[in-house]
Design an enzyme around this catalytic site. Structure first.
Site, PDB file in Angstrom:
ATOM      1  CG  HIS A  50      -7.566  10.767   9.207  1.00 58.61           C
ATOM      2  ND1 HIS A  50      -8.808  11.340   9.109  1.00 58.61           N
ATOM      3  CD2 HIS A  50      -7.383  10.090   8.052  1.00 58.61           C
ATOM      4  CE1 HIS A  50      -9.349  11.025   7.952  1.00 58.61           C
ATOM      5  NE2 HIS A  50      -8.494  10.268   7.294  1.00 58.61           N
ATOM      6  CE1 TYR A  69      -3.367  -2.684   5.681  1.00 58.02           C
ATOM      7  CE2 TYR A  69      -3.198  -0.339   5.180  1.00 58.02           C
ATOM      8  CZ  TYR A  69      -3.284  -1.660   4.750  1.00 58.02           C
ATOM      9  OH  TYR A  69      -3.268  -1.949   3.407  1.00 58.02           O
ATOM     10  CE  LYS A 124       0.045  -4.605   2.941  1.00 55.46           C
ATOM     11  NZ  LYS A 124      -0.355  -5.950   2.419  1.00 55.46           N
ATOM     12  CB  THR A 181      -0.893  -0.012   1.268  1.00 51.19           C
ATOM     13  OG1 THR A 181      -1.522   1.246   1.417  1.00 51.19           O
ATOM     14  CG2 THR A 181      -0.079  -0.264   2.524  1.00 51.19           C
ATOM     15  CG  ASP A 182      -1.215   4.935  -0.912  1.00 50.49           C
ATOM     16  OD1 ASP A 182      -1.741   4.279   0.004  1.00 50.49           O
ATOM     17  OD2 ASP A 182      -1.843   5.779  -1.591  1.00 50.49           O
ATOM     18  CD  GLU A 183      -3.364   3.478   4.606  1.00 41.64           C
ATOM     19  OE1 GLU A 183      -3.108   3.395   5.810  1.00 41.64           O
ATOM     20  OE2 GLU A 183      -4.516   3.434   4.142  1.00 41.64           O
TER      21      GLU A 183
HETATM   22  P1  NAD Z   1      -9.717  -7.359   2.218  1.00 44.55           P
HETATM   23  O1  NAD Z   1      -9.713  -7.092   3.681  1.00 44.55           O
HETATM   24  O2  NAD Z   1     -10.932  -7.103   1.436  1.00 44.55           O
HETATM   25  O3  NAD Z   1      -9.326  -8.893   1.978  1.00 44.55           O
HETATM   26  C1  NAD Z   1      -8.290  -9.516   2.679  1.00 44.55           C
HETATM   27  C2  NAD Z   1      -8.421 -11.034   2.488  1.00 44.55           C
HETATM   28  O4  NAD Z   1      -7.320 -11.660   3.171  1.00 44.55           O
HETATM   29  C3  NAD Z   1      -9.715 -11.603   3.081  1.00 44.55           C
HETATM   30  O5  NAD Z   1     -10.295 -12.507   2.171  1.00 44.55           O
HETATM   31  C4  NAD Z   1      -9.239 -12.333   4.328  1.00 44.55           C
HETATM   32  O6  NAD Z   1     -10.025 -13.461   4.656  1.00 44.55           O
HETATM   33  C5  NAD Z   1      -7.819 -12.744   3.952  1.00 44.55           C
HETATM   34  N1  NAD Z   1      -6.936 -12.894   5.112  1.00 44.55           N
HETATM   35  C6  NAD Z   1      -6.727 -11.994   6.101  1.00 44.55           C
HETATM   36  N2  NAD Z   1      -5.854 -12.490   6.995  1.00 44.55           N
HETATM   37  C7  NAD Z   1      -5.510 -13.732   6.560  1.00 44.55           C
HETATM   38  C8  NAD Z   1      -4.632 -14.740   7.056  1.00 44.55           C
HETATM   39  N3  NAD Z   1      -3.965 -14.582   8.199  1.00 44.55           N
HETATM   40  N4  NAD Z   1      -4.487 -15.875   6.350  1.00 44.55           N
HETATM   41  C9  NAD Z   1      -5.162 -16.046   5.179  1.00 44.55           C
HETATM   42  N5  NAD Z   1      -6.028 -15.127   4.672  1.00 44.55           N
HETATM   43  C10 NAD Z   1      -6.193 -13.984   5.361  1.00 44.55           C
HETATM   44  O7  NAD Z   1      -8.471  -6.572   1.647  1.00 44.55           O
HETATM   45  P2  NAD Z   1      -8.257  -5.894   0.219  1.00 44.55           P
HETATM   46  O8  NAD Z   1      -8.755  -4.513   0.270  1.00 44.55           O
HETATM   47  O9  NAD Z   1      -8.726  -6.822  -0.833  1.00 44.55           O
HETATM   48  O10 NAD Z   1      -6.666  -5.807   0.183  1.00 44.55           O
HETATM   49  C11 NAD Z   1      -5.882  -6.873  -0.347  1.00 44.55           C
HETATM   50  C12 NAD Z   1      -4.410  -6.500  -0.230  1.00 44.55           C
HETATM   51  O11 NAD Z   1      -4.159  -5.308  -0.960  1.00 44.55           O
HETATM   52  C13 NAD Z   1      -3.956  -6.223   1.202  1.00 44.55           C
HETATM   53  O12 NAD Z   1      -2.674  -6.774   1.356  1.00 44.55           O
HETATM   54  C14 NAD Z   1      -3.919  -4.714   1.293  1.00 44.55           C
HETATM   55  O13 NAD Z   1      -2.946  -4.296   2.222  1.00 44.55           O
HETATM   56  C15 NAD Z   1      -3.534  -4.345  -0.122  1.00 44.55           C
HETATM   57  N6  NAD Z   1      -3.985  -3.019  -0.589  1.00 44.55           N
HETATM   58  C16 NAD Z   1      -5.312  -2.689  -0.476  1.00 44.55           C
HETATM   59  C17 NAD Z   1      -5.740  -1.450  -0.974  1.00 44.55           C
HETATM   60  C18 NAD Z   1      -7.188  -1.036  -0.879  1.00 44.55           C
HETATM   61  O14 NAD Z   1      -7.493   0.135  -1.180  1.00 44.55           O
HETATM   62  N7  NAD Z   1      -8.110  -1.906  -0.522  1.00 44.55           N
HETATM   63  C19 NAD Z   1      -4.811  -0.573  -1.552  1.00 44.55           C
HETATM   64  C20 NAD Z   1      -3.476  -0.939  -1.623  1.00 44.55           C
HETATM   65  C21 NAD Z   1      -3.074  -2.186  -1.145  1.00 44.55           C
HETATM   66  O1  DAU Z   2      -4.225   3.903   0.505  1.00 43.39           O
HETATM   67  C1  DAU Z   2      -4.441   2.534   0.409  1.00 43.39           C
HETATM   68  C2  DAU Z   2      -5.261   2.055   1.584  1.00 43.39           C
HETATM   69  O2  DAU Z   2      -6.593   2.511   1.370  1.00 43.39           O
HETATM   70  C3  DAU Z   2      -5.240   0.531   1.753  1.00 43.39           C
HETATM   71  O3  DAU Z   2      -3.933   0.127   2.037  1.00 43.39           O
HETATM   72  C4  DAU Z   2      -6.180   0.116   2.886  1.00 43.39           C
HETATM   73  O4  DAU Z   2      -6.224  -1.292   2.964  1.00 43.39           O
HETATM   74  C5  DAU Z   2      -7.578   0.642   2.574  1.00 43.39           C
HETATM   75  O5  DAU Z   2      -8.437   0.329   3.647  1.00 43.39           O
HETATM   76  C6  DAU Z   2      -7.548   2.160   2.354  1.00 43.39           C
HETATM   77  O6  DAU Z   2      -7.260   2.846   3.591  1.00 43.39           O
HETATM   78  P1  DAU Z   2      -8.017   4.200   4.019  1.00 43.39           P
HETATM   79  O7  DAU Z   2      -7.922   4.344   5.473  1.00 43.39           O
HETATM   80  O8  DAU Z   2      -7.583   5.341   3.170  1.00 43.39           O
HETATM   81  O9  DAU Z   2      -9.517   3.808   3.554  1.00 43.39           O
HETATM   82  P2  DAU Z   2     -10.946   4.062   4.235  1.00 43.39           P
HETATM   83  O10 DAU Z   2     -11.971   3.680   3.230  1.00 43.39           O
HETATM   84  O11 DAU Z   2     -11.032   3.464   5.588  1.00 43.39           O
HETATM   85  O12 DAU Z   2     -10.954   5.642   4.401  1.00 43.39           O
HETATM   86  C7  DAU Z   2     -10.837   6.521   3.294  1.00 43.39           C
HETATM   87  C8  DAU Z   2     -10.850   7.942   3.832  1.00 43.39           C
HETATM   88  O13 DAU Z   2     -12.159   8.232   4.325  1.00 43.39           O
HETATM   89  C9  DAU Z   2      -9.914   8.159   5.001  1.00 43.39           C
HETATM   90  O14 DAU Z   2      -9.379   9.485   4.929  1.00 43.39           O
HETATM   91  C10 DAU Z   2     -10.815   8.048   6.239  1.00 43.39           C
HETATM   92  C11 DAU Z   2     -12.138   8.562   5.724  1.00 43.39           C
HETATM   93  N1  DAU Z   2     -13.330   7.927   6.311  1.00 43.39           N
HETATM   94  C12 DAU Z   2     -13.414   6.584   6.334  1.00 43.39           C
HETATM   95  C13 DAU Z   2     -14.518   5.952   6.855  1.00 43.39           C
HETATM   96  C14 DAU Z   2     -14.615   4.446   6.906  1.00 43.39           C
HETATM   97  C15 DAU Z   2     -14.368   8.729   6.781  1.00 43.39           C
HETATM   98  O15 DAU Z   2     -14.292   9.972   6.743  1.00 43.39           O
HETATM   99  N2  DAU Z   2     -15.471   8.119   7.288  1.00 43.39           N
HETATM  100  C16 DAU Z   2     -15.595   6.769   7.356  1.00 43.39           C
HETATM  101  O16 DAU Z   2     -16.629   6.267   7.861  1.00 43.39           O
END
Ligand code: NAD
Ligand code: DAU
Length: 358
Positions: free
Chosen positions: A297, A162, A166, A136-138
């Site tokens: 945040h 988190y 990562k 992730t970019d985080e």
């Molecule tokens: P998600 O939470 O929707 O899915 C995660 C999956 O991993 C789930 O199916 C869960 O059951 C499985 N999992 C969790 N812990 C596990 C373990 N210990 N063993 C086996 N399986 C396990 O997440 P996502 O949003 O699909 O993200 C997938 C990947 O991409 C993550 O590594 C996340 O850090 C990365 N990522 C997500 C975003 C985003 O915006 N969602 C952006 C950048 C990177």
């Molecule tokens: O940047 C990549 C990341 O994006 C991934 O690595 C993470 O897995 C993914 O969860 C996401 O993280 P964020 O924290 O940015 O996503 P989230 O949807 O939780 O929040 C997006 C923005 O909105 C953040 O600034 C917090 C804000 N927010 C979020 C929720 C859930 C609100 O203002 N209200 C809310 O209820």
């Protein structure tokens, strides 16, 4: 059927994993897909059940904690490529329960790497094997409004539990290349959105709450910025990097789509208001409630994807308006999907201390 490669996709029942599986199957490759998932609250087997039943993919239900079992899966399926997505992914949960993130994201990644390395070292035919770590970019921390977007060499400064887990896993993966020469690739991607995203994340939460007439909690002043990428474009980047990325390299993946949280919510509200003649509350924007901020945040994320575009020819296809329309359309025509989650155990997992998500 003979397969070119045997690809293990971890986290394949989650949001990005599910989209990735459909994407790879649609791209007509001759790869065998083996999906591994612990099916935590975020993993939903229903997403991919038809693919398992029809034999298009294999599924292994296990947690990443069992290194010996991981080793046997990788050996038995003759895994040549790993796309590692399994992780605890929600920042708010990492604040309230960081241990799950340490276990899955750090120890889990270590176990998977070691299991892959054991098989890789045993094989004489391992020259094209790859371990793609999806991050992730985080990990880079937060930008102020005048700083340039993150690039591959940006320093690490994770702020949430988190992000720290990562970042830690990124370092471990990189070290396994430097030390053992393991053929790894690392990606750092910005915020994804699209079908199958768990409705704790901002975009599906907003759509769901509009449908239910519930408050849309906006953290702090709503001016935090995220760089949104449609999930299918992330999937195309991952496929490209797996196929053509330079071993040992990292690639930043972004949407070039920076928006303040209030702005993106407003856009979703407009799409919903246009789509539905009647809603519990109209205009939907009236549902927005400013609530207590998330601790630590991050103010702004932004990604510069030039390396991926210039060196590998990545072309993202979906702009934000199209992406949001597609997403709204998917959630509103697959309402059973959310309903099934919410009727089972969604609410009990959600922490509402930062904004009354329930
Ligand atoms: P998600 O939470 O929707 O899915 C995660 C999956 O991993 C789930 O199916 C869960 O059951 C499985 N999992 C969790 N812990 C596990 C373990 N210990 N063993 C086996 N399986 C396990 O997440 P996502 O949003 O699909 O993200 C997938 C990947 O991409 C993550 O590594 C996340 O850090 C990365 N990522 C997500 C975003 C985003 O915006 N969602 C952006 C950048 C990177
Ligand atoms: O940047 C990549 C990341 O994006 C991934 O690595 C993470 O897995 C993914 O969860 C996401 O993280 P964020 O924290 O940015 O996503 P989230 O949807 O939780 O929040 C997006 C923005 O909105 C953040 O600034 C917090 C804000 N927010 C979020 C929720 C859930 C609100 O203002 N209200 C809310 O209820």
């Amino acid at each position: 059927m003979t397969f070119n490669r045997n690809i293990l996709i971890t986290g394949g029942a989650g949001f990005i994993g599910t989209n990735l599986i459909f994407y790879l199957l649609n791209s007509c490759s001759r790869d065998r897909l083996v999906v591994l998932d612990a099916l935590t609250y975020a993993g939903n087997l229903e997403n991919i059940k038809s693919l398992i039943d029809s034999g298009r993919i294999s599924f292994v239900h296990t947690d990443l904690s069992d290194i010996k079992y991981l080793e046997s899966i990788i050996r038995d399926y003759n895994i040549t490529h790993v796309m590692h997505l399994a992780a605890e992914s929600h920042v708010d949960r990492s604040v309230t329960s960081p241990i799950d993130f340490i276990n899955s994201n750090i120890t889990g990644t270590f176990n998977l790497l070691e299991a892959f390395r054991a098989n890789w070292e045993r094989s004489d035919l391992n020259t094209n094997w790859r371990f793609l770590h999806v991050s992730t970019d985080e990990v880079f921390g937060s930008l102020n409004s005048s700083e340039s977007p993150f690039i591959e060499t940006s320093p690490y400064q994770p702020n949430s539990p988190y992000a720290a887990t990562k970042a830690s896993s990124d370092h471990i993966v990189r070290a396994w290349h430097e030390t053992y020469n393991l053929p790894v690739l690392i990606t750092n991607c910005s915020n994804n959105y699209g079908p199958f995203q768990f409705p704790e994340k901002l975009i599906p939460l907003t759509i769901n709450n509009i449908l239910l007439g519930k408050v849309i909690p906006l953290y702090g002043n709503g001016k935090n910025i995220r760089d949104w990428l449609y999930v299918e474009d992330h999937c195309s980047a991952l496929e490209l990097i797996l196929n053509s990325g330079v071993v040992g390299s990292r690639y930043c993946i972004g949407g070039n789509n920076e928006m303040q949280n209030y702005q993106i919510i407003k856009e979703i509200c407009e799409i919903m208001d246009d789509k539905f003649e009647t809603l519990h509350t109209k205009p939907s924007i009236n549902l927005v409630k400013f609530v207590k901020d998330r601790p630590g945040h991050d103010f702004r994320y932004a990604i510069n994807s030039e390396k991926l575009i210039n060196e590998l020819g990545w072309i993202p296809k979906v702009n934000i308006r199209q992406g949001l329309e597609k997403t709204v359309s998917w959630y509103t025509s697959n309402y059973d999907w959310i309903n099934n989650i919410t009727s089972i155990d969604f609410t009990k997992y959600i922490s509402n201390q930062y904004g009354g998500i329930l």
